[in-house]
Design a protein around this motif. Structure first.
Motif, PDB file in Angstrom:
ATOM      1  N   ILE A   1      13.419  12.305  -8.748  1.00 33.25           N
ATOM      2  CA  ILE A   1      13.581  12.788  -7.375  1.00 33.25           C
ATOM      3  C   ILE A   1      14.770  13.734  -7.254  1.00 33.25           C
ATOM      4  O   ILE A   1      14.737  14.673  -6.446  1.00 33.25           O
ATOM      5  CB  ILE A   1      13.692  11.606  -6.379  1.00 33.25           C
ATOM      6  N   SER A   2      15.820  13.537  -8.060  1.00 30.69           N
ATOM      7  CA  SER A   2      16.946  14.474  -8.007  1.00 30.69           C
ATOM      8  C   SER A   2      16.526  15.842  -8.538  1.00 30.69           C
ATOM      9  O   SER A   2      16.911  16.884  -7.972  1.00 30.69           O
ATOM     10  CB  SER A   2      18.137  13.925  -8.793  1.00 30.69           C
ATOM     11  N   ALA A   3      15.744  15.863  -9.598  1.00 31.90           N
ATOM     12  CA  ALA A   3      15.226  17.131 -10.107  1.00 31.90           C
ATOM     13  C   ALA A   3      14.224  17.743  -9.134  1.00 31.90           C
ATOM     14  O   ALA A   3      14.207  18.963  -8.913  1.00 31.90           O
ATOM     15  CB  ALA A   3      14.578  16.921 -11.472  1.00 31.90           C
TER      16      ALA A   3
ATOM     17  N   THR B   1      22.314  13.622  -2.483  1.00 25.77           N
ATOM     18  CA  THR B   1      22.480  12.596  -3.509  1.00 25.77           C
ATOM     19  C   THR B   1      21.300  11.643  -3.450  1.00 25.77           C
ATOM     20  O   THR B   1      20.603  11.564  -2.428  1.00 25.77           O
ATOM     21  CB  THR B   1      23.795  11.823  -3.339  1.00 25.77           C
ATOM     22  N   VAL B   2      21.068  10.963  -4.551  1.00 27.04           N
ATOM     23  CA  VAL B   2      20.077   9.885  -4.599  1.00 27.04           C
ATOM     24  C   VAL B   2      20.881   8.597  -4.647  1.00 27.04           C
ATOM     25  O   VAL B   2      21.274   8.144  -5.719  1.00 27.04           O
ATOM     26  CB  VAL B   2      19.148  10.017  -5.822  1.00 27.04           C
ATOM     27  N   PRO B   3      21.167   8.014  -3.488  1.00 27.11           N
ATOM     28  CA  PRO B   3      22.134   6.924  -3.444  1.00 27.11           C
ATOM     29  C   PRO B   3      21.552   5.599  -3.906  1.00 27.11           C
ATOM     30  O   PRO B   3      20.388   5.284  -3.647  1.00 27.11           O
ATOM     31  CB  PRO B   3      22.497   6.854  -1.952  1.00 27.11           C
TER      32      PRO B   3
ATOM     33  N   MET C   1      16.077  12.794 -18.676  1.00 30.08           N
ATOM     34  CA  MET C   1      14.916  12.749 -17.780  1.00 30.08           C
ATOM     35  C   MET C   1      14.994  13.832 -16.713  1.00 30.08           C
ATOM     36  O   MET C   1      13.977  14.444 -16.355  1.00 30.08           O
ATOM     37  CB  MET C   1      14.816  11.374 -17.114  1.00 30.08           C
ATOM     38  N   ILE C   2      16.194  14.060 -16.180  1.00 25.31           N
ATOM     39  CA  ILE C   2      16.389  15.131 -15.196  1.00 25.31           C
ATOM     40  C   ILE C   2      16.006  16.470 -15.809  1.00 25.31           C
ATOM     41  O   ILE C   2      15.270  17.268 -15.205  1.00 25.31           O
ATOM     42  CB  ILE C   2      17.856  15.151 -14.718  1.00 25.31           C
TER      43      ILE C   2
ATOM     44  N   GLY D   1      23.620  14.876  -6.545  1.00 26.12           N
ATOM     45  CA  GLY D   1      24.011  13.707  -7.312  1.00 26.12           C
ATOM     46  C   GLY D   1      22.822  12.800  -7.585  1.00 26.12           C
ATOM     47  O   GLY D   1      22.057  12.482  -6.675  1.00 26.12           O
ATOM     48  N   ALA D   2      22.680  12.397  -8.831  1.00 24.57           N
ATOM     49  CA  ALA D   2      21.642  11.426  -9.192  1.00 24.57           C
ATOM     50  C   ALA D   2      22.272  10.038  -9.248  1.00 24.57           C
ATOM     51  O   ALA D   2      22.167   9.316 -10.228  1.00 24.57           O
ATOM     52  CB  ALA D   2      21.006  11.804 -10.525  1.00 24.57           C
TER      53      ALA D   2
END
Length: 381
Positions: free
Chosen positions: A191-193, A320-322, A223-224, A299-300
């Motif tokens: 999801i961050s990518a 960010t992916v908190p 993975m990113i 931010g991942a």
């Protein structure tokens, strides 16, 4: 927010201070056209899917989807939280949730800071064992670095619950952990990518910041990178290994060097942890980068309060992916309560969320709605 606006040329003073080299760039109209073209040629389907996933993960007021049944509270337990480093905002955020949950269930918690070094973490774990606690929490470090202490805890039948210690959530047999509490790293990475793919319309020059000394972090960043490369218009400019323990010292110069090398080609960043951006702002500002402009930093993990404040203020972080840090602290207590009652781990995996300026909260934290009431009901508190 114009994601394709050209960066300002570096000021003469910034050039002298940081040794940066300015260069000219094309118009914002041509950059925008390039983004559209990239989205329309070979990457349109990837962009559309990424946008759909980001929209779903960005919803506000996400309701609790965790356990609603379990054993009543065991009485009078004492836990020790062995922290990788209490200067790591994610580690500290979980500690706060753990302490709140312990107070709610009627337990005691002691926090021992590993100070971010292998020797410090080993010493902290050894100190934890000497107190003969009922349970020990591994806070954000690889248990293999404390193999002797883990073995000692196992031999003493002290249950170990971990937070972001392994790449997969749930119980582990090697090392022997009652459970590891974490979001699914592959979902966080994706999801961050996808945020970068969607917001850039499939046209971005990306720097990935990682810590290759930590297997969990290295796996996430790989993975990113893999997900970014599903879009032909995304170029990974740098895969930058900056150990978390060195971030405060190294990031200013790293950022200066990257600006000098890539200038306006650098439009997005993805880091394994928000702390990288805490230490990047001064160099970005000195390099002529305006707050709210590119490179847009993502931010991942971990989504601590300082990261959410930067996002809310448009201060050199876009998203960010908190991790739901406080509710994960509560989950640790619930999981150990299951261990003390000879019941299996809950199997719950925290949900994925994307925090942006549009959905940040007044509390500068993200947790699903209703988790505290759910756990109090389970515990009979």
């Amino acid at each position: 927010m114009n994601h394709s606006a050209p960066r300002l040329l570096l000021a003469a003073g910034a050039i002298m201070a940081l040794g940066l080299t300015a260069c000219t760039s094309g118009s914002s109209e041509s950059a925008a056209a390039g983004a559209t073209a990239a989205g329309d040629s070979g990457c349109a389907d990837v962009v559309a899917t990424a946008q759909k996933d980001v929209d779903a993960a960005s919803k506000s007021d996400t309701l609790w989807n965790g356990p609603t049944t379990g054993p009543k509270a065991a009485a009078g337990k004492t836990l020790v939280y062995v922290a990788q480093s209490m200067t790591n905002p994610g580690v500290a955020g979980v500690a706060k949730g753990l302490q709140e949950a312990a107070a709610a269930i009627g337990w005691n918690v002691k926090v021992i800071d590993g100070l971010g070094t292998p020797a410090g973490i080993q010493s902290a774990f050894s100190q934890a064992l000497t107190t003969k606690p009922d349970g020990i929490v591994i806070g954000g470090f690889d248990p293999k670095t404390t193999a002797a202490q883990v073995a000692e805890a196992n031999a003493a039948n002290i249950p170990l619950a971990a937070w972001q210690a392994l790449s997969t959530p749930g119980p582990s047999t090697d090392p022997l952990l009652f459970t590891n509490i974490t979001t699914k790293v592959e979902d966080v990475a994706k999801i961050s990518a996808d945020y970068v793919i969607a917001k850039s319309n499939g046209n971005a020059g990306v720097v990935i910041f990682t810590d290759s000394s930590i297997p969990f972090a290295e796996g996430k960043s790989q993975m990113i990178k893999k997900e970014l490369e599903t879009c032909s218009g995304i170029k990974v400019l740098e895969y930058d290994n900056v150990p978390l323990s060195d971030v405060s010292a190294r990031m200013p110069q790293e950022v200066s060097s990257l600006l000098s090398k890539h200038n306006e080609a650098w439009t997005y960043s993805v880091a394994i942890n928000d702390v990288y951006y805490e230490n990047a702002a001064a160099a970005l500002r000195a390099g002529g980068v305006k707050a709210g402009g590119g490179p847009f930093n993502v931010g991942a993990g971990d989504g601590d309060s300082s990261a959410l404040q930067r996002i809310k203020a448009d201060e050199y972080q876009a998203a960010t992916v908190p991790s739901p840090l406080k509710s994960e602290g509560w989950q640790i207590v619930d999981e150990l309560n299951r261990a003390f009652n000879n019941e299996p781990a809950s199997g719950y995996v925290p949900q994925i969320h994307v925090s942006t300026k549009e959905n940040t909260t007044a509390t500068d934290a993200w947790d699903p709605v209703g988790y505290q009431d759910a756990y109090r009901t389970i515990w009979g508190k």
